[in-house]
Design a protein around this motif. Structure first.
Motif, PDB file in Angstrom:
ATOM      1  N   UNK A  53       0.760  -1.364   0.112  1.00 44.44           N
ATOM      2  CA  UNK A  53      -0.162  -0.063  -0.062  1.00 44.44           C
ATOM      3  C   UNK A  53       0.887   1.409  -0.012  1.00 44.44           C
ATOM      4  N   UNK A  54       1.797   1.183   0.680  1.00 40.75           N
ATOM      5  CA  UNK A  54       2.851   2.334   0.801  1.00 40.75           C
ATOM      6  C   UNK A  54       3.508   2.661  -0.375  1.00 40.75           C
TER       7      UNK A  54
ATOM      8  N   UNK B 136       1.382   7.025  -6.613  1.00 41.78           N
ATOM      9  CA  UNK B 136       0.178   7.845  -7.051  1.00 41.78           C
ATOM     10  C   UNK B 136      -0.182   9.212  -6.277  1.00 41.78           C
ATOM     11  N   UNK B 137       0.785   9.420  -5.503  1.00 42.99           N
ATOM     12  CA  UNK B 137       1.070  10.685  -4.671  1.00 42.99           C
ATOM     13  C   UNK B 137      -0.259  11.055  -3.767  1.00 42.99           C
TER      14      UNK B 137
ATOM     15  N   UNK C 174      -5.338   5.673   0.854  1.00 45.12           N
ATOM     16  CA  UNK C 174      -5.409   4.435   0.048  1.00 45.12           C
ATOM     17  C   UNK C 174      -5.882   3.383   0.989  1.00 45.12           C
ATOM     18  N   UNK C 175      -5.599   3.157   2.428  1.00 49.66           N
ATOM     19  CA  UNK C 175      -5.917   2.135   3.012  1.00 49.66           C
ATOM     20  C   UNK C 175      -7.537   2.425   3.189  1.00 49.66           C
TER      21      UNK C 175
ATOM     22  N   UNK D 151      -0.549   3.315 -12.797  1.00 53.57           N
ATOM     23  CA  UNK D 151       0.636   2.881 -12.007  1.00 53.57           C
ATOM     24  C   UNK D 151       0.642   1.102 -11.993  1.00 53.57           C
ATOM     25  N   UNK D 152      -0.647   0.620 -11.865  1.00 51.48           N
ATOM     26  CA  UNK D 152      -0.834  -0.622 -11.926  1.00 51.48           C
ATOM     27  C   UNK D 152      -0.552  -1.361 -13.381  1.00 51.48           C
ATOM     28  N   UNK D 153      -0.579  -0.478 -14.286  1.00 48.08           N
ATOM     29  CA  UNK D 153      -0.325  -0.673 -15.747  1.00 48.08           C
ATOM     30  C   UNK D 153      -1.535  -1.505 -16.264  1.00 48.08           C
TER      31      UNK D 153
END
Length: 76
Positions: free
Chosen positions: A27-28, A34-35, A41-42, A64-66
């Motif tokens: 998650x970090x 993603x900034x 996110x959590x 980011x996850x493509x």
């Protein structure tokens, strides 16, 4: 958050979690790329998600996850 869409937010959050784990990201790491904050996110990924989020966040996460952003919405 509107109760009207709470179930959809939960489904999207679980999809984000699934693809993040498939990519081997914590998650970090995802939050950093993603900034957004890790706490944000959590909340997005929580099974009882109470955090609304924007399309912009979905697009950034998908990038980011493509994966195409629509993949995160497929289970709706």
């Amino acid at each position: 958050m509107s109760q009207k869409h709470s179930e959809q937010y939960k489904i999207i959050g679980q999809a984000i979690k699934k693809y993040r784990k498939q990519r081997g990201l914590t998650q970090e790491q995802l939050a950093d790329r993603v900034s957004i904050s890790i706490s944000y996110l959590t909340k997005i990924e929580a099974p009882n998600c109470d955090q609304p989020f924007s399309l912009e966040v979905i697009f950034d996460i998908a990038e980011v996850l493509e994966i195409p952003a629509h993949v995160l919405l497929e289970d709706l």
